[in-house]
Design a protein around this motif. Structure first.
Motif, PDB file in Angstrom:
ATOM      1  N   ARG A  26      26.928  -8.097 -28.950  1.00  0.00           N
ATOM      2  CA  ARG A  26      25.787  -8.556 -27.431  1.00  0.00           C
ATOM      3  C   ARG A  26      26.243 -10.124 -27.982  1.00  0.00           C
ATOM      4  O   ARG A  26      25.489 -10.756 -28.757  1.00  0.00           O
ATOM      5  CB  ARG A  26      24.865  -7.773 -27.918  1.00  0.00           C
ATOM      6  CG  ARG A  26      23.950  -7.757 -26.410  1.00  0.00           C
ATOM      7  CD  ARG A  26      22.964  -6.740 -26.544  1.00  0.00           C
ATOM      8  NE  ARG A  26      21.886  -7.593 -25.926  1.00  0.00           N
ATOM      9  CZ  ARG A  26      20.666  -7.131 -25.978  1.00  0.00           C
ATOM     10  NH1 ARG A  26      20.286  -6.574 -26.960  1.00  0.00           N
ATOM     11  NH2 ARG A  26      19.595  -7.925 -24.947  1.00  0.00           N
ATOM     12  N   LEU A  35      28.430  -0.748 -23.458  1.00  0.00           N
ATOM     13  CA  LEU A  35      28.522   0.371 -23.488  1.00  0.00           C
ATOM     14  C   LEU A  35      29.735   1.202 -23.682  1.00  0.00           C
ATOM     15  O   LEU A  35      30.045   3.051 -23.882  1.00  0.00           O
ATOM     16  CB  LEU A  35      28.266   0.949 -22.214  1.00  0.00           C
ATOM     17  CG  LEU A  35      26.830   0.320 -21.922  1.00  0.00           C
ATOM     18  CD1 LEU A  35      26.457   1.002 -20.637  1.00  0.00           C
ATOM     19  CD2 LEU A  35      25.797   1.042 -22.720  1.00  0.00           C
ATOM     20  N   ASP A  36      30.714   0.790 -24.454  1.00  0.00           N
ATOM     21  CA  ASP A  36      32.044   1.288 -24.959  1.00  0.00           C
ATOM     22  C   ASP A  36      31.836   2.213 -26.300  1.00  0.00           C
ATOM     23  O   ASP A  36      32.747   3.495 -26.300  1.00  0.00           O
ATOM     24  CB  ASP A  36      32.728  -0.102 -25.569  1.00  0.00           C
ATOM     25  CG  ASP A  36      33.835  -0.897 -24.319  1.00  0.00           C
ATOM     26  OD1 ASP A  36      33.050  -0.169 -22.698  1.00  0.00           O
ATOM     27  OD2 ASP A  36      34.371  -1.308 -24.763  1.00  0.00           O
ATOM     28  N   VAL A  38      29.328   4.501 -26.338  1.00  0.00           N
ATOM     29  CA  VAL A  38      28.599   5.532 -25.948  1.00  0.00           C
ATOM     30  C   VAL A  38      29.949   7.019 -25.207  1.00  0.00           C
ATOM     31  O   VAL A  38      30.816   6.737 -24.643  1.00  0.00           O
ATOM     32  CB  VAL A  38      27.437   5.019 -24.316  1.00  0.00           C
ATOM     33  CG1 VAL A  38      26.687   6.349 -24.041  1.00  0.00           C
ATOM     34  CG2 VAL A  38      26.190   4.095 -24.955  1.00  0.00           C
ATOM     35  N   LEU A  49      31.938   6.919 -22.332  1.00  0.00           N
ATOM     36  CA  LEU A  49      30.685   6.412 -20.768  1.00  0.00           C
ATOM     37  C   LEU A  49      32.220   5.960 -20.032  1.00  0.00           C
ATOM     38  O   LEU A  49      32.042   6.757 -18.743  1.00  0.00           O
ATOM     39  CB  LEU A  49      29.773   5.737 -21.212  1.00  0.00           C
ATOM     40  CG  LEU A  49      29.340   5.260 -20.024  1.00  0.00           C
ATOM     41  CD1 LEU A  49      28.005   7.094 -18.858  1.00  0.00           C
ATOM     42  CD2 LEU A  49      28.193   4.454 -20.139  1.00  0.00           C
ATOM     43  N   ASN A  50      33.038   5.789 -19.984  1.00  0.00           N
ATOM     44  CA  ASN A  50      34.101   4.317 -19.296  1.00  0.00           C
ATOM     45  C   ASN A  50      34.881   6.067 -17.925  1.00  0.00           C
ATOM     46  O   ASN A  50      35.456   5.791 -17.361  1.00  0.00           O
ATOM     47  CB  ASN A  50      34.282   3.718 -19.494  1.00  0.00           C
ATOM     48  CG  ASN A  50      35.809   4.595 -20.810  1.00  0.00           C
ATOM     49  OD1 ASN A  50      35.703   5.044 -20.935  1.00  0.00           O
ATOM     50  ND2 ASN A  50      36.030   3.233 -20.920  1.00  0.00           N
ATOM     51  N   ILE A  55      31.759   1.232 -14.590  1.00  0.00           N
ATOM     52  CA  ILE A  55      30.533   0.828 -14.933  1.00  0.00           C
ATOM     53  C   ILE A  55      30.968  -0.493 -14.733  1.00  0.00           C
ATOM     54  O   ILE A  55      31.701  -1.391 -14.677  1.00  0.00           O
ATOM     55  CB  ILE A  55      30.962   0.435 -16.488  1.00  0.00           C
ATOM     56  CG1 ILE A  55      30.714   2.071 -17.001  1.00  0.00           C
ATOM     57  CG2 ILE A  55      29.137  -0.073 -17.446  1.00  0.00           C
ATOM     58  CD1 ILE A  55      31.199   2.093 -18.849  1.00  0.00           C
ATOM     59  N   VAL A  65      25.621   1.518 -13.888  1.00  0.00           N
ATOM     60  CA  VAL A  65      26.344   2.798 -14.128  1.00  0.00           C
ATOM     61  C   VAL A  65      26.262   3.982 -13.265  1.00  0.00           C
ATOM     62  O   VAL A  65      25.288   3.939 -12.710  1.00  0.00           O
ATOM     63  CB  VAL A  65      26.122   3.831 -15.564  1.00  0.00           C
ATOM     64  CG1 VAL A  65      27.288   4.597 -15.898  1.00  0.00           C
ATOM     65  CG2 VAL A  65      25.928   2.649 -16.929  1.00  0.00           C
ATOM     66  N   ILE A  80      22.801   7.174 -23.175  1.00  0.00           N
ATOM     67  CA  ILE A  80      22.715   5.683 -23.387  1.00  0.00           C
ATOM     68  C   ILE A  80      21.370   4.935 -24.379  1.00  0.00           C
ATOM     69  O   ILE A  80      21.432   4.441 -25.127  1.00  0.00           O
ATOM     70  CB  ILE A  80      22.211   4.953 -21.948  1.00  0.00           C
ATOM     71  CG1 ILE A  80      24.249   4.709 -21.658  1.00  0.00           C
ATOM     72  CG2 ILE A  80      22.343   3.118 -21.838  1.00  0.00           C
ATOM     73  CD1 ILE A  80      24.259   4.647 -20.137  1.00  0.00           C
ATOM     74  N   ASP A  83      21.747   6.097 -28.094  1.00  0.00           N
ATOM     75  CA  ASP A  83      22.354   5.226 -28.913  1.00  0.00           C
ATOM     76  C   ASP A  83      21.237   3.665 -29.445  1.00  0.00           C
ATOM     77  O   ASP A  83      21.570   3.069 -28.862  1.00  0.00           O
ATOM     78  CB  ASP A  83      23.397   5.084 -27.915  1.00  0.00           C
ATOM     79  CG  ASP A  83      24.906   3.891 -29.147  1.00  0.00           C
ATOM     80  OD1 ASP A  83      24.529   3.150 -30.023  1.00  0.00           O
ATOM     81  OD2 ASP A  83      26.119   3.670 -28.561  1.00  0.00           O
ATOM     82  N   LEU A  86      22.606   0.533 -29.670  1.00  0.00           N
ATOM     83  CA  LEU A  86      22.250  -0.220 -28.367  1.00  0.00           C
ATOM     84  C   LEU A  86      21.207  -0.802 -27.782  1.00  0.00           C
ATOM     85  O   LEU A  86      20.308  -2.115 -27.816  1.00  0.00           O
ATOM     86  CB  LEU A  86      22.620   0.441 -27.534  1.00  0.00           C
ATOM     87  CG  LEU A  86      24.189   0.029 -27.932  1.00  0.00           C
ATOM     88  CD1 LEU A  86      24.718   1.586 -26.286  1.00  0.00           C
ATOM     89  CD2 LEU A  86      25.360  -0.782 -27.189  1.00  0.00           C
ATOM     90  N   VAL A  99      20.429  -0.276 -16.227  1.00  0.00           N
ATOM     91  CA  VAL A  99      20.457  -0.214 -17.986  1.00  0.00           C
ATOM     92  C   VAL A  99      19.726  -2.594 -17.798  1.00  0.00           C
ATOM     93  O   VAL A  99      21.341  -2.621 -17.948  1.00  0.00           O
ATOM     94  CB  VAL A  99      21.451  -0.408 -18.671  1.00  0.00           C
ATOM     95  CG1 VAL A  99      21.181  -0.309 -20.192  1.00  0.00           C
ATOM     96  CG2 VAL A  99      22.393   1.230 -18.945  1.00  0.00           C
TER      97      VAL A  99
END
Length: 184
Positions: A26, A35-36, A38, A49-50, A55, A65, A80, A83, A86, A99
């Motif tokens: 980040r 968010l990869d 998650v 998540l993707n 996203i 999202v 999310i 995690d 994050l 988010v």
């Protein structure tokens, strides 16, 4: 003759992996790849998540999202939020999840740089392990009399030079990322 192409490929793969790890770090700006990591439990399976949502990052401080199935909104929000690495607190309006990405503090930036430097060390460890493999196989080839002592020295010199180049490339990538992280 001793073939080092396989080891060159392994070193390139190590650099590529390091680059992909740097993308996950980040830097203060919202990015969908944040968010990869998650994974969401939907339809009885844990999925990235993707694969269950779209996203996007429409602005520097927000990730949107949009679930493919609105019935999964609560599950995605919880995933999310859960995690801990994050530290995000998503909110949903029944159709999509917002988010907010809070700005980084100076202390948090330094912490991220420190975590990133650990990734640098891991990448260099991988390179050193590849070097050890090359030298082990080269010494074995010398014992089997398929290469000469001079060939062995040449291979050692060549691999050391390559490791130095790849290590310099890792350092350069890290310096670039560090500047990006520390920039307010």
């Amino acid at each position: 003759m001793f073939d080092t192409d396989i080891y060159n490929q392994k070193m390139n793969e190590a650099i590529d992996h390091f680059a992909s790890e740097l993308k996950k770090v980040r830097t203060g700006r919202a990015h969908p790849s944040m968010l990869d990591s998650v994974h969401v439990e939907v339809y009885g399976t844990k999925m990235p998540l993707n694969q269950v949502s779209n996203i996007t990052a429409p602005e520097a401080g927000m990730i949107l999202v949009t679930p493919f199935d609105v019935n999964n909104i609560a599950t995605i929000s919880a995933a999310i939020r859960n995690d801990q690495s994050l530290g995000f607190n998503p909110s949903d309006d029944g159709r999509l999840i917002r988010v907010p990405v809070p700005p980084l503090t100076e202390e948090r930036r330094r912490q991220i740089v420190k975590q990133t430097s650990e990734k640098v060390e891991n990448a260099k460890i991988v390179l050193r392990n590849i070097r050890q493999d090359v030298l082990k196989h080269a010494k074995k080839a010398k014992e089997d009399k398929t290469i000469t002592e001079d060939d062995l020295r040449g291979i050692e010199k060549n691999i050391d030079s390559q490791i130095k180049d790849f290590s310099a490339k890792i350092d350069e990538m890290f310096k670039s990322k560090e500047a990006e992280i520390m920039k307010v």
